[in-house]
Enzyme design. Structure first.
Site, PDB file in Angstrom:
ATOM      1  N   ASN A 245      55.223  24.698 -49.680  1.00 55.73           N
ATOM      2  CA  ASN A 245      56.124  23.556 -49.521  1.00 55.73           C
ATOM      3  C   ASN A 245      56.838  23.775 -48.187  1.00 55.73           C
ATOM      4  O   ASN A 245      57.764  24.578 -48.107  1.00 55.73           O
ATOM      5  CB  ASN A 245      57.135  23.509 -50.678  1.00 55.73           C
ATOM      6  CG  ASN A 245      58.215  22.462 -50.445  1.00 55.73           C
ATOM      7  OD1 ASN A 245      58.066  21.581 -49.597  1.00 55.73           O
ATOM      8  ND2 ASN A 245      59.300  22.556 -51.198  1.00 55.73           N
TER       9      ASN A 245
ATOM     10  N   LYS B  15      58.739  21.900 -46.638  1.00 59.87           N
ATOM     11  CA  LYS B  15      60.041  21.209 -46.551  1.00 59.87           C
ATOM     12  C   LYS B  15      60.131  20.466 -45.213  1.00 59.87           C
ATOM     13  O   LYS B  15      59.105  20.019 -44.698  1.00 59.87           O
ATOM     14  CB  LYS B  15      61.198  22.184 -46.748  1.00 59.87           C
ATOM     15  CG  LYS B  15      61.016  23.073 -47.972  1.00 59.87           C
ATOM     16  CD  LYS B  15      62.268  23.777 -48.393  1.00 59.87           C
ATOM     17  CE  LYS B  15      61.934  24.789 -49.470  1.00 59.87           C
ATOM     18  NZ  LYS B  15      63.096  25.248 -50.195  1.00 59.87           N
TER      19      LYS B  15
ATOM     20  N   HIS C   8      61.430  18.145 -57.031  1.00 56.88           N
ATOM     21  CA  HIS C   8      61.938  19.391 -56.432  1.00 56.88           C
ATOM     22  C   HIS C   8      63.463  19.418 -56.572  1.00 56.88           C
ATOM     23  O   HIS C   8      64.125  18.387 -56.454  1.00 56.88           O
ATOM     24  CB  HIS C   8      61.534  19.477 -54.954  1.00 56.88           C
ATOM     25  CG  HIS C   8      61.773  20.836 -54.378  1.00 56.88           C
ATOM     26  ND1 HIS C   8      63.021  21.255 -53.986  1.00 56.88           N
ATOM     27  CD2 HIS C   8      60.940  21.882 -54.170  1.00 56.88           C
ATOM     28  CE1 HIS C   8      62.934  22.503 -53.546  1.00 56.88           C
ATOM     29  NE2 HIS C   8      61.690  22.905 -53.642  1.00 56.88           N
TER      30      HIS C   8
ATOM     31  N   GLU D  88      65.729  20.303 -54.635  1.00 61.68           N
ATOM     32  CA  GLU D  88      66.492  19.765 -53.495  1.00 61.68           C
ATOM     33  C   GLU D  88      66.593  18.249 -53.595  1.00 61.68           C
ATOM     34  O   GLU D  88      67.603  17.650 -53.204  1.00 61.68           O
ATOM     35  CB  GLU D  88      65.827  20.206 -52.178  1.00 61.68           C
ATOM     36  CG  GLU D  88      66.093  21.690 -51.916  1.00 61.68           C
ATOM     37  CD  GLU D  88      65.032  22.406 -51.096  1.00 61.68           C
ATOM     38  OE1 GLU D  88      64.221  21.747 -50.433  1.00 61.68           O
ATOM     39  OE2 GLU D  88      65.027  23.655 -51.142  1.00 61.68           O
TER      40      GLU D  88
ATOM     41  N   GLU E 129      60.900  26.499 -61.198  1.00 58.97           N
ATOM     42  CA  GLU E 129      61.658  26.973 -60.040  1.00 58.97           C
ATOM     43  C   GLU E 129      63.129  27.107 -60.406  1.00 58.97           C
ATOM     44  O   GLU E 129      63.872  26.117 -60.368  1.00 58.97           O
ATOM     45  CB  GLU E 129      61.522  25.965 -58.885  1.00 58.97           C
ATOM     46  CG  GLU E 129      60.101  25.762 -58.418  1.00 58.97           C
ATOM     47  CD  GLU E 129      60.060  25.369 -56.950  1.00 58.97           C
ATOM     48  OE1 GLU E 129      59.467  26.113 -56.170  1.00 58.97           O
ATOM     49  OE2 GLU E 129      60.648  24.338 -56.574  1.00 58.97           O
TER      50      GLU E 129
ATOM     51  N   GLY F 161      65.066  29.569 -51.876  1.00 61.23           N
ATOM     52  CA  GLY F 161      65.608  29.720 -50.525  1.00 61.23           C
ATOM     53  C   GLY F 161      66.754  30.719 -50.449  1.00 61.23           C
ATOM     54  O   GLY F 161      67.459  30.786 -49.448  1.00 61.23           O
TER      55      GLY F 161
ATOM     56  N   SER G 292      61.708  31.990 -53.809  1.00 66.06           N
ATOM     57  CA  SER G 292      61.677  33.205 -52.989  1.00 66.06           C
ATOM     58  C   SER G 292      60.480  34.102 -53.283  1.00 66.06           C
ATOM     59  O   SER G 292      60.584  35.327 -53.191  1.00 66.06           O
ATOM     60  CB  SER G 292      62.989  33.983 -53.108  1.00 66.06           C
ATOM     61  OG  SER G 292      64.065  33.183 -52.639  1.00 66.06           O
TER      62      SER G 292
HETATM   63  C1  PEP Z   1      60.505  25.756 -52.805  1.00 68.32           C
HETATM   64  O1  PEP Z   1      60.956  25.107 -51.898  1.00 68.32           O
HETATM   65  O2  PEP Z   1      59.888  25.188 -53.721  1.00 68.32           O
HETATM   66  C2  PEP Z   1      60.711  27.203 -52.797  1.00 68.32           C
HETATM   67  C3  PEP Z   1      60.298  27.907 -53.830  1.00 68.32           C
HETATM   68  O3  PEP Z   1      61.324  27.731 -51.696  1.00 68.32           O
HETATM   69  P1  PEP Z   1      61.464  29.296 -51.318  1.00 68.32           P
HETATM   70  O4  PEP Z   1      60.111  29.921 -51.534  1.00 68.32           O
HETATM   71  O5  PEP Z   1      61.873  29.299 -49.888  1.00 68.32           O
HETATM   72  O6  PEP Z   1      62.489  29.854 -52.235  1.00 68.32           O
END
Ligand code: PEP
Length: 251
Positions: free
Chosen positions: A9, A11, A95, A97, A167, A173, A212
């Protein structure tokens, strides 16, 4: 046997030059990825370029969002059929976000899920609890509510043509990964809830972990029995790191 899916992803990151470099790096190493399916979910504007670079390679591409509507007076929106027109296989829906920063609701996410499947693509359906919810001990209620929104709107069989991404919001992040045991517990819980509706769907559905995941921790997360790949944010922006995660699923 479920084939894991590792999806990047990106972003809101990248430039035409960095996209080219990143894709060249991923494609150069992809033959070493033996088991996982691999995809990148990219900013809308780069989809045509990404599609022409990845056409004919094992790497699929997709988007990070989609409209709840199919066409018409929705300024700034992108319809599922448009993404399909550019060969997208995957679309991330729900997601955290988008849920947090753009006030997306469970019902809105479920509607997007249906738009993606109706257009013939695979939704990557994100769910997960915030830190406050985990600390309050309501993780299971939260993921159940999020999951039920899709099942209530489309039926449990709709999960057969999608991918779930668990998630935990507190891990996205932040560099703070769920332990393999913490993640496994929620993955098993989600699969168990789906099994209450349909055991075949539950056994087949992919449940990715996201939060992460990186080149160092991917292997132990992917070794857990109910973790079927990863949704990768930050670490998907470096070809070497992304490929290391993809290869961690070889074992
Ligand atoms: C994500 O954006 O779905 C995500 C898991 O980000 P990160 O790996 O940076 O935590």
């Amino acid at each position: 046997m479920r084939t894991p899916l590792i999806a990047g992803n990106w972003k809101m990151n990248g430039s035409r030059a960095s996209v080219k470099e990143l894709l060249n790096g991923v494609v150069a190493g992809i033959t070493e990825v033996k088991r996982a399916a691999v995809a990148v979910c990219v900013p809308y504007i780069y989809i045509p370029e990404v599609a022409s670079r990845l056409q004919g390679t094992p790497v699929a591409w997709g988007a990070q969002n989609v409209s709840t509507e199919s066409k018409g007076a929705y300024t700034g929106e992108i319809a599922a059929a448009m993404l399909m027109d550019f060969g997208c296989r995957y679309v991330i829906v729900g997601h955290s976000e988008r849920r947090t920063l753009y006030a997306e609701t469970d019902a809105g996410v479920a509607k997007k899920y249906g738009m993606v499947t109706a257009a013939g693509m695979t939704p990557i359906f994100c769910l997960g609890e915030t830190l406050e919810e985990r600390e309050r001990g309501v993780t299971e209620q939260v993921v159940t509510r999020q999951l039920k929104a899709v099942i209530d709107m489309h039926g449990v069989k709709a999960l057969q043509v999608g991918v779930i991404a668990y998630e935990p919001v507190w891990a996205i992040g932040t560099g703070k990964t769920a332990t393999p045991q913490q993640a496994q517990a929620v993955h098993a819980y989600i699969r168990g809830r789906i099994a209450e509706y349909d055991k075949t769907v539950a056994a087949a559905v992919l449940i990715q972990y996201g939060g992460s995941m990186n080149a160092q921790n991917a292997e132990e997360l992917l070794a857990m029995p109910d973790i079927d790949g990863g949704l990768i944010g930050g670490a998907s922006l470096k070809a070497d790191d992304f490929l290391t995660i993809c290869k961690a699923a070889n074992r």
